[in-house]
Design an enzyme around this catalytic site. Sequence first.
Site, PDB file in Angstrom:
ATOM      1  N   LEU A 350      36.443  57.904  28.346  1.00 38.37           N
ATOM      2  CA  LEU A 350      35.651  56.678  28.383  1.00 38.37           C
ATOM      3  C   LEU A 350      34.389  56.761  27.549  1.00 38.37           C
ATOM      4  CD1 LEU A 350      35.914  55.816  32.191  1.00 38.37           C
ATOM      5  CD2 LEU A 350      37.186  54.787  30.301  1.00 38.37           C
ATOM      6  N   GLY A 353      28.112  60.297  28.834  1.00 41.13           N
ATOM      7  CA  GLY A 353      26.859  59.931  29.465  1.00 41.13           C
ATOM      8  C   GLY A 353      25.909  61.103  29.389  1.00 41.13           C
ATOM      9  N   ASP A 468      15.409  56.736  34.288  1.00 44.98           N
ATOM     10  CA  ASP A 468      16.090  56.426  33.014  1.00 44.98           C
ATOM     11  C   ASP A 468      16.756  55.051  33.092  1.00 44.98           C
ATOM     12  OD1 ASP A 468      16.716  56.982  30.386  1.00 44.98           O
ATOM     13  OD2 ASP A 468      18.596  57.987  30.878  1.00 44.98           O
TER      14      ASP A 468
END
Length: 674
Positions: A350, A353, A468
């Site tokens: 996917l 991150g 974040d």
Amino acid sequence: MSKGLFLIWLISSFHLISFSTSSKDTSFVFNGFGQSNLALDGSATLLPNGLLQLAKDSQHQMGHAFIKKPIDFSSSKPLSFSTHFVCALVPKPGFEGGHGITFVISPTVDFTRAQPTRYMGIFNASTNGSPSSHLFAVELDTVRNPDFRETNNNHIGIDVNNPISVESAPASYFSKTAQKNVSINLSSGKPIQVWVDYHGNVLNVSVAPLEAEKPSLPLLSRSMNLSEIFSRRRLFVGFAAATGTSISYHYLLGWSFSTNRELSQLLDFSKLPQVPRPRAEHKKVQFALIIALPVILAIVVMAVLAGVYYHRKKKYAEVSEPWEKKYGTHRFSYKSLYIATKGFHKDRFLGRGGFGEVYRGDLPLNKTVAVKRVSHDGEQGMKQFVAEVVSMKSLKHRNLVPLLGYCRRKGELLLVSEYMPNGSLDQHLFDDQSPVLSWSQRFVILKGIASALFYLHTEAEQVVLHRDIKASNVMLDAELNGRLGDFGMARFHDHGGNAATTAAVGTVGYMAPELITMGASTITDVYAFGVFLLEVACGRKPVEFGVQVEKRFLIKWVCECWKKDSLLDAKDPRLGEEFVPEEVELVMKLGLLCTNIVPESRPAMGQVVLYLSGNLPLPDFSPYTLGIGSFTPVVVDAASLTVSFTSRNWSAPSASSSSANNSKDHEQPLEFKS
């Protein structure tokens, strides 16, 4: 010391290239290619000795090398130029030779649609002969292509928008001594001189060995009007080369060019690099290799079989220690995750991150999850890490990406969360291929993320600092509800206490100015949320360098629009006219209030929720209020950046690929010791 080395390098390499320009003509000379004035692509590369290699020793390759800036051929006078270059075509041992080299003049250096082999890296099968190609080339071809009406495999040709030459001849040069044309072998591997002169609508092409003078008679001479080929006069000059099933090393040793009638800067042969000679394998070595090959193959097969056995034995092995027993209900088996992701196959990938790669997994009972693989080391750090993962699992809010559990192997931690089918919010804001979110959808997302932050700061068992917050860390579920995820920078502390942070982290553009000196707090999360509000309303990232200076910093630009009583000019133009002006203005003003550089002037997330819901009016402030509209980017020396696992940073997997990974303009999270 570094300045001295730079000066020594500059002085020692100055002889390699010289440029001269004026209002009337442009000229340059390369005696070897040791500078960066060339734009290279494909297989083209600069060798340490100054050779420019256009094609490597592989099949179906092509390379290009062009002057970086286009040359301005004056439109006030007829197009004119002279060029002289030295090249060498060296066949790879065992091959007859590649498809040659071309000198090219083109209005563009984009040859991504070109093909290798007989198309020489500048043409393709669909554009042959098209006037829209606007392409002129002189080819040194060493492969005969009957389809292109070529008579031999050693010829020079003039090409105009087409690999079928308008004129060609076998490679030769006029010898003054012999008073006749003498053949020259283009694939000899020896340096060959080439001259191309175009003046007064006459094109002359000559070739000769390196030791010979320029022939008094050209090999090719043709009357033609190159001005009709080019629709504009700013043109790139350079070279292209290609290979097919036959392979050659294509080298350029030196190059001189001028838009004047005569070359004002001549090549200095004493400064040209040497051409390497590929060595054929010795027959004895080949024979020994043939004898040894079966033995080597047997050893390899045995090693592979042993490796397969060991791999299968360890395939589903996990690491489990006594201290993990209390977390047993939160743990997945590695085998179940391996099967769910089809062995972490690339088709299930996917994105990336914070701190790891994310894969889609399909568990039994039609349960789809996202699995992030995170590297780790250190037992104590891992204990803290797993403890916080489990603590994070206890957080329950409709606008958080739910963390389901973890799995641990040697050197690797796997985090499992719910799968978010609509990817990350920034994909919908910045990717032209994604559907445009309406204002009503965006407003619902903003209110949802505000509610999630209020929960983390106030209602959770411990205070959770996300640290974040940005569009790429907001995921969208099947109903396009916003879910805050990627807690790789998160910190926990008791209510009424302070976060014992030893490092300032975040993403450039979203970090509060006081973060380095005062550390993280709920109010620094508010600052990042303010930037996020503007990001969603304006459809722009907080810092963009490819725009006008006044629009470069989002916070300052929105404030300037407000000062001009044109705040709505800052909204995302992709919204069109389908928006509620009062809501857009509310979001932008609230974004400016949350990004006030005076920390005490920022609202708490509880107030933010009330502002967005309309249950509390915004306080009285203006674009001229102290601290409003000021942007002070947090800058840090790259040498001090760290990513520390032992400082208890972890990252719950985002459920789809983040465009932070797909966009080169998007900033990556930074962490550095304060």
